[in-house]
Design an enzyme around this catalytic site. Structure first.
Site, mmCIF file in Angstrom:
data_model
loop_
_atom_site.group_PDB
_atom_site.id
_atom_site.type_symbol
_atom_site.label_atom_id
_atom_site.label_comp_id
_atom_site.label_asym_id
_atom_site.label_seq_id
_atom_site.Cartn_x
_atom_site.Cartn_y
_atom_site.Cartn_z
ATOM 1 N N GLU A 97 -57.827 -18.856 -47.164
ATOM 2 C CA GLU A 97 -56.670 -19.703 -47.482
ATOM 3 C C GLU A 97 -57.022 -21.150 -47.833
ATOM 4 O O GLU A 97 -56.712 -22.075 -47.081
ATOM 5 C CB GLU A 97 -55.692 -19.689 -46.305
ATOM 6 C CG GLU A 97 -55.178 -18.308 -45.968
ATOM 7 C CD GLU A 97 -54.066 -18.329 -44.923
ATOM 8 O OE1 GLU A 97 -53.812 -19.395 -44.341
ATOM 9 O OE2 GLU A 97 -53.436 -17.281 -44.717
ATOM 10 N N GLU A 113 -54.211 -10.316 -43.950
ATOM 11 C CA GLU A 113 -53.500 -10.792 -42.757
ATOM 12 C C GLU A 113 -52.014 -10.547 -42.914
ATOM 13 O O GLU A 113 -51.439 -10.799 -43.973
ATOM 14 C CB GLU A 113 -53.682 -12.311 -42.545
ATOM 15 C CG GLU A 113 -55.035 -12.714 -42.050
ATOM 16 C CD GLU A 113 -55.126 -14.219 -41.777
ATOM 17 O OE1 GLU A 113 -54.086 -14.857 -41.514
ATOM 18 O OE2 GLU A 113 -56.245 -14.741 -41.830
HETATM 19 C C1 BGC Z 1 -54.683 -18.081 -40.922
HETATM 20 C C2 BGC Z 1 -54.934 -17.747 -39.480
HETATM 21 C C3 BGC Z 1 -53.707 -18.106 -38.663
HETATM 22 C C4 BGC Z 1 -52.552 -17.259 -39.130
HETATM 23 C C5 BGC Z 1 -51.247 -17.502 -38.387
HETATM 24 C C6 BGC Z 1 -53.303 -17.767 -41.410
HETATM 25 O O1 BGC Z 1 -52.808 -18.873 -42.058
HETATM 26 O O2 BGC Z 1 -55.665 -17.521 -41.734
HETATM 27 O O3 BGC Z 1 -56.068 -18.427 -39.062
HETATM 28 O O4 BGC Z 1 -53.895 -17.981 -37.296
HETATM 29 O O5 BGC Z 1 -52.316 -17.502 -40.492
HETATM 30 O O6 BGC Z 1 -50.832 -18.813 -38.557
#
Ligand code: BGC
Length: 458
Positions: free
Chosen positions: A180, A368
């Site tokens: 990101e 994610e």
């Molecule tokens: C990031 C993580 C973060 C997650 C939740 C993403 O932006 O890669 O490191 O913990 O979102 O905020």
């Protein structure tokens, strides 16, 4: 620990793992600073997050990642958890400052040995390791030299990437260059709310350009040493909608979309920065050198999509540069998580469709997706029905996107264990596994059991 697992009967959605196809990749994601702890153990140098979280008032309740989940010492138990939950792929990041305490130069043998043990243990348990080279924890020594705002980072990053692939490339086939970049440049170099806490355009614009160059350079470095590796990089992606069907809100939504979703992706595809829609970013051209347009390009094997929510946008005359404000879910009377992010499963459908329309993108993997809720441990159990529902509803949209032709090939839950949520500290819990941060006791949540059951039924 595994003996204490309790079978739980949880509702299953109207679809199964098989609907996604045999080769769909399932996993869970983590990041070094958020879980490892051992912040100054065995020769590790300080990172910008060690320094930032050490300053008062930067992180909620002055929390820091000094101990975090103590994954550095407990990785073997935690990988046993991954295995017991039937999760075949495990994504983690390397701590640059653990491998190269000064950011460059001599590698730290203890850091090398730690990642060797971690990777080997994954393989012993039949878990496929997926490595992110950079998940926000720049060595502090390099920040002292200007960090991402200094063009020398191209050389520093290339050296680091080459070291990692030489050390671990014999066993690791799945690589991601950056996590990101919009977040670590925006929050870290423009808003100052993440490490290193710098503010303003003077830091942000060069940091963007150098991160975009390193994104491609990292890809080239991995491919040069490991021609057979699967090389990707990840982006934070939010589905953007205008608040009202008014031209000014629609134009504001286009600007926010260009900033949040297109700024780092398009140059890698050879489309250049989306400056048509982001006029205020035009000064980035000042930092471009001859040949940079080509250097920004890299033909990634996959793009990691990280989606949590949608953003609803309203024109705002007084907001500098972007002239747009995000309208928070509270004001719109819609459900939201502990991060104040709207629960909006269709967002992931729209993002996967949108990214699939880029000709240059070969493959998408949701690297994610997940949610933070106020989980509590009661009688040795953590019941988190909201997370189970969240994951089911988002997954249903991933499946719908796939069935409608999106190029999506995998899905990773954020995150394995509750961990250090950056400026928010330890309160927002994202894990499939609960962590008691006083005792480091792990407890699988209902959502962890749900994921295991889902992955186990083919
Ligand atoms: C990031 C993580 C973060 C997650 C939740 C993403 O932006 O890669 O490191 O913990 O979102 O905020």
């Amino acid at each position: 620990m595994i003996d204490h697992y309790q079978e739980q009967t949880l509702g299953q959605p109207g679809f199964s793992r098989a609907d996604f196809g045999e080769n769909f990749m399932w996993g869970t994601s983590t990041a070094a600073y958020q879980i490892e702890g051992a912040h100054e153990a065995e020769g590790k140098g300080p990172s910008i997050w060690d320094v930032f979280s050490g300053k008062r008032g930067k992180v909620k309740q002055n929390h820091n990642g000094n101990l975090a989940c103590d994954f550095f010492n407990r990785y073997s138990d935690d990988l046993a958890l991954v295995q017991s939950l039937a999760i075949p792929n495990f994504r983690f990041s390397l701590s640059w400052a653990r491998l190269l305490p000064e950011g460059r130069g001599r590698a730290n043998p203890a850091g090398v040995s730690y990642y060797n043990r971690l990777i080997d243990h994954c393989l012993e348990l039949n878990i496929t390791p997926w490595i992110t080279l950079y998940h926000w924890d720049l060595p502090h020594e390099l920040e002292k030299k200007g960090g991402w705002a200094n063009r020398d980072i191209l050389g520093w990053f290339q050296e680091y990437a080459a070291l990692c692939v030489k050390l671990f490339g014999d066993r690791v086939k799945h690589w991601m260059v950056l996590n990101e970049p919009m977040v670590f440049t925006g929050a870290g170099y423009f808003l100052g709310v993440h490490a290193p806490g710098r503010r303003g355009f003077g830091s942000f614009i060069p940091a963007v350009h150098h991160a975009a160059l390193c994104q491609a350079e990292g890809g080239r470095t991995i491919r040069e040493f490991l021609p057979d590796a699967e090389v990707g990089t990840t982006f934070s992606c939010s589905h953007i909608e205008p608040l009202r069907p008014l031209e000014k809100d629609m134009k504001a939504a286009v600007r926010v979309d260009a900033l949040l979703n297109r700024l780092f992706l398009e140059p890698s595809l050879g489309l250049g920065y989306p400056l048509q829609d982001l006029k205020f970013m035009r000064r980035i051209e000042k930092y471009m050198q001859a040949g940079d347009e080509e250097k920004l390009m890299f033909d990634f094997d996959f793009i990691g999509v990280q989606n949590y929510t949608r953003e609803v946008v309203k024109y705002a005359f007084w907001t500098p540069f972007v002239q747009a404000n995000l309208v928070p879910p509270k004001k719109r009377n819609v459900p939201y998580t502990l991060m104040n992010w709207e629960v909006y499963p269709e967002a992931i459908y729209h993002i996967l469709q949108k990214f699939s329309h880029y000709k240059g993108i070969k493959k998408l993997i949701v690297t994610e997706n997940g949610a933070a809720f106020a989980d509590t441990l009661q009688d040795g159990k953590v019941h988190d029905p909201e997370r189970v529902e969240f994951l089911q509803r988002y997954l249903a949209q991933v499946l719908r996107a796939k069935q409608d032709g999106a190029k999506v090939h995998g899905y990773f839950v954020w995150s394995l264990v509750d961990n250090f949520e950056w400026a928010e500290g330890y309160d927002p819990r994202f894990g499939l596994v609960h962590v008691d941060f006083d005792t480091q006791q792990r407890t699988v949540k209902s959502s962890g059991y749900w994921y295991r059951n889902f992955l186990s039924k083919r």
